[in-house]
Design an enzyme around this catalytic site. Structure first.
Site, mmCIF file in Angstrom:
data_model
loop_
_atom_site.group_PDB
_atom_site.id
_atom_site.type_symbol
_atom_site.label_atom_id
_atom_site.label_comp_id
_atom_site.label_asym_id
_atom_site.label_seq_id
_atom_site.Cartn_x
_atom_site.Cartn_y
_atom_site.Cartn_z
ATOM 1 N N HIS A 85 0.816 -1.205 0.000
ATOM 2 C CA HIS A 85 0.000 0.000 0.000
ATOM 3 C C HIS A 85 0.859 1.268 0.000
ATOM 4 O O HIS A 85 2.009 1.260 0.430
ATOM 5 C CB HIS A 85 -0.939 -0.013 1.199
ATOM 6 C CG HIS A 85 -2.004 -1.056 1.075
ATOM 7 N ND1 HIS A 85 -2.939 -1.261 2.044
ATOM 8 C CD2 HIS A 85 -2.293 -1.939 0.090
ATOM 9 C CE1 HIS A 85 -3.763 -2.225 1.668
ATOM 10 N NE2 HIS A 85 -3.373 -2.666 0.484
ATOM 11 N N GLU A 87 0.759 3.959 1.788
ATOM 12 C CA GLU A 87 1.210 4.397 3.098
ATOM 13 C C GLU A 87 2.444 3.606 3.528
ATOM 14 O O GLU A 87 3.417 4.164 4.034
ATOM 15 C CB GLU A 87 0.114 4.192 4.153
ATOM 16 C CG GLU A 87 -1.231 4.787 3.801
ATOM 17 C CD GLU A 87 -2.168 3.789 3.136
ATOM 18 O OE1 GLU A 87 -1.845 3.296 2.026
ATOM 19 O OE2 GLU A 87 -3.231 3.505 3.706
#
Length: 163
Positions: A85, A87
């Site tokens: 992901h 993040e």
């Protein structure tokens, strides 16, 4: 993308969310494109977007997504997903010393029409964000100026409730 009108200047928050949006367009995911930017003291510390680990085939290269094929929704099937992901990718480029007290800006894009997807970290990313010492997470909710929410990192949903 928030664009200034009549020579006005857009806010720092919308500027950083715009940066996250630009990185989302770099994403290799065919289900949902995400971009993340980590800011500390008005300095970009790191950026990230979702995609397979370096050197591995991405879903866009393979032309398929197992989560789409199995009609899985947000929060489901991350174990079969090829992507790291946005993040996590942004945090992987930093030390904890760099991320302590920093803010993370997150924007999601729907690949089919490039519309804004209401951004939300998954529970695993939320745990990682909290552990990294991120202060606040700015989540773009939709199109337009000031269309975001600010969530203190320690208030993120980091455990998925059983259904």
């Amino acid at each position: 993308m928030v664009i200034p009108k009549n020579g006005e200047r857009i806010s720092k928050i919308d500027t950083y969310l715009n940066c996250a949006e630009v990185f989302a367009y770099r994403s290799t995911c065919i289900k949902r494109k995400y971009g993340a930017v980590i800011i500390k003291d008005d300095v970009v510390i790191s950026t990230g977007y979702n995609g397979a680990p370096r050197g591995f085939d991405n879903c866009c290269d393979l032309g398929r997504c197992l989560r789409i094929e199995r009609n899985m929704h947000q929060g489901e099937g991350y174990g079969i997903c090829r992507a790291i992901h946005a993040e996590a990718n942004a945090l992987l480029n930093c030390s904890r010393q760099q991320t302590m007290g920093a803010d993370l800006y997150l924007t999601g894009i729907n690949p089919k029409d490039n519309s804004i997807h209401r951004a939300k970290p998954c529970p695993l990313c939320a745990r990682t964000i909290i552990q990294a010492g991120i202060r606040n997470v700015y989540l773009r909710l939709g199109e337009g100026i000031d269309n975001y929410i600010i969530v203190p990192a320690n208030e993120l949903e980091w455990v998925q409730e059983s259904k």
